[in-house]
Design an enzyme around this catalytic site. Structure first.
Site, PDB file in Angstrom:
ATOM      1  N   GLU A 102     -53.204 -40.804   9.407  1.00 44.66           N
ATOM      2  CA  GLU A 102     -53.846 -41.251   8.160  1.00 44.66           C
ATOM      3  C   GLU A 102     -53.103 -40.700   6.943  1.00 44.66           C
ATOM      4  O   GLU A 102     -53.021 -41.348   5.910  1.00 44.66           O
ATOM      5  CB  GLU A 102     -55.327 -40.832   8.169  1.00 44.66           C
ATOM      6  CG  GLU A 102     -56.124 -41.683   9.152  1.00 44.66           C
ATOM      7  CD  GLU A 102     -57.285 -40.985   9.819  1.00 44.66           C
ATOM      8  OE1 GLU A 102     -57.746 -39.941   9.318  1.00 44.66           O
ATOM      9  OE2 GLU A 102     -57.743 -41.487  10.868  1.00 44.66           O
TER      10      GLU A 102
ATOM     11  N   SER B 255     -59.436 -41.612  20.327  1.00 43.16           N
ATOM     12  CA  SER B 255     -60.683 -42.047  20.962  1.00 43.16           C
ATOM     13  C   SER B 255     -61.034 -41.246  22.223  1.00 43.16           C
ATOM     14  O   SER B 255     -61.539 -41.804  23.203  1.00 43.16           O
ATOM     15  CB  SER B 255     -60.645 -43.544  21.270  1.00 43.16           C
ATOM     16  OG  SER B 255     -60.507 -44.277  20.073  1.00 43.16           O
TER      17      SER B 255
ATOM     18  N   ASN C  65     -61.000 -32.759  14.344  1.00 43.90           N
ATOM     19  CA  ASN C  65     -60.569 -33.115  12.987  1.00 43.90           C
ATOM     20  C   ASN C  65     -61.719 -33.861  12.320  1.00 43.90           C
ATOM     21  O   ASN C  65     -62.012 -34.995  12.673  1.00 43.90           O
ATOM     22  CB  ASN C  65     -59.316 -34.010  13.091  1.00 43.90           C
ATOM     23  CG  ASN C  65     -58.907 -34.572  11.747  1.00 43.90           C
ATOM     24  OD1 ASN C  65     -59.342 -34.095  10.698  1.00 43.90           O
ATOM     25  ND2 ASN C  65     -58.079 -35.601  11.769  1.00 43.90           N
ATOM     26  N   TRP C  66     -62.355 -33.203  11.363  1.00 46.22           N
ATOM     27  CA  TRP C  66     -63.543 -33.806  10.731  1.00 46.22           C
ATOM     28  C   TRP C  66     -63.174 -34.870   9.702  1.00 46.22           C
ATOM     29  O   TRP C  66     -64.037 -35.579   9.227  1.00 46.22           O
ATOM     30  CB  TRP C  66     -64.391 -32.725  10.059  1.00 46.22           C
ATOM     31  CG  TRP C  66     -65.010 -31.750  10.999  1.00 46.22           C
ATOM     32  CD1 TRP C  66     -64.874 -31.710  12.365  1.00 46.22           C
ATOM     33  CD2 TRP C  66     -65.883 -30.665  10.657  1.00 46.22           C
ATOM     34  NE1 TRP C  66     -65.604 -30.661  12.877  1.00 46.22           N
ATOM     35  CE2 TRP C  66     -66.225 -30.008  11.852  1.00 46.22           C
ATOM     36  CE3 TRP C  66     -66.396 -30.175   9.450  1.00 46.22           C
ATOM     37  CZ2 TRP C  66     -67.068 -28.898  11.882  1.00 46.22           C
ATOM     38  CZ3 TRP C  66     -67.237 -29.071   9.471  1.00 46.22           C
ATOM     39  CH2 TRP C  66     -67.572 -28.441  10.678  1.00 46.22           C
ATOM     40  N   LYS C  67     -61.929 -34.922   9.304  1.00 45.03           N
ATOM     41  CA  LYS C  67     -61.493 -35.864   8.261  1.00 45.03           C
ATOM     42  C   LYS C  67     -62.372 -35.682   7.016  1.00 45.03           C
ATOM     43  O   LYS C  67     -62.778 -34.567   6.726  1.00 45.03           O
ATOM     44  CB  LYS C  67     -61.530 -37.300   8.790  1.00 45.03           C
ATOM     45  CG  LYS C  67     -60.861 -37.431  10.164  1.00 45.03           C
ATOM     46  CD  LYS C  67     -60.640 -38.842  10.586  1.00 45.03           C
ATOM     47  CE  LYS C  67     -60.036 -38.856  11.966  1.00 45.03           C
ATOM     48  NZ  LYS C  67     -59.585 -40.158  12.402  1.00 45.03           N
TER      49      LYS C  67
ATOM     50  N   HIS D  94     -50.862 -36.113  10.301  1.00 43.41           N
ATOM     51  CA  HIS D  94     -51.844 -37.030  10.885  1.00 43.41           C
ATOM     52  C   HIS D  94     -51.492 -38.455  10.447  1.00 43.41           C
ATOM     53  O   HIS D  94     -51.043 -38.674   9.326  1.00 43.41           O
ATOM     54  CB  HIS D  94     -53.261 -36.650  10.432  1.00 43.41           C
ATOM     55  CG  HIS D  94     -54.301 -37.401  11.208  1.00 43.41           C
ATOM     56  ND1 HIS D  94     -54.659 -38.683  10.881  1.00 43.41           N
ATOM     57  CD2 HIS D  94     -55.024 -37.060  12.299  1.00 43.41           C
ATOM     58  CE1 HIS D  94     -55.570 -39.104  11.757  1.00 43.41           C
ATOM     59  NE2 HIS D  94     -55.804 -38.137  12.630  1.00 43.41           N
TER      60      HIS D  94
ATOM     61  N   GLY E 184     -59.609 -43.895  16.304  1.00 36.19           N
ATOM     62  CA  GLY E 184     -60.806 -44.461  15.684  1.00 36.19           C
ATOM     63  C   GLY E 184     -61.076 -45.898  16.089  1.00 36.19           C
ATOM     64  O   GLY E 184     -61.893 -46.581  15.473  1.00 36.19           O
TER      65      GLY E 184
ATOM     66  N   GLU F  59     -50.628 -38.807  19.072  1.00 33.87           N
ATOM     67  CA  GLU F  59     -51.763 -39.657  18.720  1.00 33.87           C
ATOM     68  C   GLU F  59     -51.277 -41.090  18.480  1.00 33.87           C
ATOM     69  O   GLU F  59     -50.843 -41.419  17.368  1.00 33.87           O
ATOM     70  CB  GLU F  59     -52.434 -39.140  17.446  1.00 33.87           C
ATOM     71  CG  GLU F  59     -52.983 -37.737  17.576  1.00 33.87           C
ATOM     72  CD  GLU F  59     -54.131 -37.517  16.609  1.00 33.87           C
ATOM     73  OE1 GLU F  59     -55.226 -37.198  17.074  1.00 33.87           O
ATOM     74  OE2 GLU F  59     -53.935 -37.701  15.398  1.00 33.87           O
TER      75      GLU F  59
ATOM     76  N   GLY G  50     -61.310 -36.887  16.815  1.00 30.10           N
ATOM     77  CA  GLY G  50     -61.832 -37.316  15.522  1.00 30.10           C
ATOM     78  C   GLY G  50     -63.322 -37.580  15.615  1.00 30.10           C
ATOM     79  O   GLY G  50     -64.144 -36.666  15.557  1.00 30.10           O
ATOM     80  N   GLY G  51     -63.688 -38.838  15.815  1.00 30.45           N
ATOM     81  CA  GLY G  51     -65.096 -39.258  15.793  1.00 30.45           C
ATOM     82  C   GLY G  51     -66.028 -38.384  16.633  1.00 30.45           C
ATOM     83  O   GLY G  51     -67.085 -37.940  16.145  1.00 30.45           O
TER      84      GLY G  51
HETATM   85  C1  PEP Z   1     -57.896 -38.318  15.041  1.00 32.42           C
HETATM   86  O1  PEP Z   1     -58.228 -38.688  13.941  1.00 32.42           O
HETATM   87  O2  PEP Z   1     -57.052 -37.441  15.160  1.00 32.42           O
HETATM   88  C2  PEP Z   1     -58.504 -38.970  16.200  1.00 32.42           C
HETATM   89  C3  PEP Z   1     -57.955 -38.790  17.367  1.00 32.42           C
HETATM   90  O3  PEP Z   1     -59.623 -39.743  15.952  1.00 32.42           O
HETATM   91  P1  PEP Z   1     -60.560 -40.422  17.051  1.00 32.42           P
HETATM   92  O4  PEP Z   1     -60.864 -39.382  18.098  1.00 32.42           O
HETATM   93  O5  PEP Z   1     -61.784 -40.848  16.303  1.00 32.42           O
HETATM   94  O6  PEP Z   1     -59.794 -41.580  17.628  1.00 32.42           O
END
Ligand code: PEP
Length: 249
Positions: free
Chosen positions: A96, A212, A9-11, A94, A172, A166, A233-234
């Site tokens: 966010e 993460s 997920n590039w956000k 998600h 994050g 999640e 994500g990251g």
């Molecule tokens: C996400 O945004 O779905 C996520 C899991 O982010 P991260 O891996 O950065 O925690």
């Protein structure tokens, strides 16, 4: 059928040029794998990414969509619009979107319905906040999120649903649920789905873990029997890290 999936997920990262560079590097370095590889670029890169991955094993997903077919919803994108650029998978719910855009379970149920009406697959995200876990309410919260947004669906619809657990406190933050915490929650999720539908249906649903996930912890998390992959994500913004996570299976 239950699949192993790694989805990035590039956000709100990667403009058109960055997206093209990422995809060409990914396609060059990705070795054939039975794991399904998904990237979710921002809307502005969907058409280019979806053209660039044609003929490869990479699938392009959207990060969101509106539930309405069309109309006066300034700034929004519909299912038909996503399909018109070759996108048939969408991330919904998600944390966010829930936190910053007030997306409720009821709204998400409508989005899931729209995705299904268009033959699209939903990667449906949910998870508890830190306070919920501290107070021991994580299963109640997660159970309610799934029930409220998905339990109106007929059994046949579930072949178009991927679940993504999640925990909000792990997104994050660098803080990951331990592999045991992830396994315990995934087993609970599968049991919840089995109770409502059937053991067979629950066994066939892919349940991803997100929060993460990095190359250093992916292997252990993915080794758990009810963890079918990750929503990343990251670490999905760096081709090498993303590949290392894919190769962790
Ligand atoms: C996400 O945004 O779905 C996520 C899991 O982010 P991260 O891996 O950065 O925690």
């Amino acid at each position: 059928m239950r699949k192993q999936i790694v989805a990035g997920n590039w956000k709100m990262n990667n403009d058109y040029v960055d997206s093209e560079l990422f995809v060409s590097k990914l396609l060059k370095e990705l070795k054939h794998t039975t794991t399904e590889v998904i990237i979710a670029p921002p809307f502005t890169s969907l058409l280019a990414s979806s053209n660039s991955v044609k003929g490869s094993q990479v699938i392009v997903a959207a990060q969101n969509m509106h539930f309405a077919e069309n109309g006066a919803y300034t700034g929004e994108v519909s299912a038909a619009m996503l399909k018109s650029v070759g996108v048939k998978t969408v991330i919904l719910g998600h944390s966010e979107r829930r936190a910053y855009f007030n997306e409720s379970d009821d709204l998400l149920a409508k989005k899931v319905n729209t995705a299904l009406a268009h033959g699209m697959r939903s990667i449906f995200c949910f998870g508890e906040e830190l306070e919920d876990r501290k107070s021991g309410n994580e299963e109640a919260i997660v159970g309610a999120q799934i029930k409220n947004a998905l339990f109106h669906l007929p059994a046949a619809a579930w072949e178009h649903i991927v679940l993504a657990y999640e925990p909000v406190w792990a997104i994050g933050t660098g803080e990951t649920a331990s592999p045991e915490q992830a396994q315990d929650m995934h087993a609970f999720i599968r049991e919840t789905v089995a109770k409502k539908y059937s053991k067979k249906l629950a066994e066939d649903v892919s349940i991803l873990y997100g929060g993460s996930v990095k190359p250093a912890n992916a292997k252990e998390i993915f080794s758990k029997p009810d963890v079918d992959g990750g929503l990343i994500g990251g670490a999905a913004l760096d081709v090498e890290q993303f590949l290392a996570i894919i190769n962790a299976f």
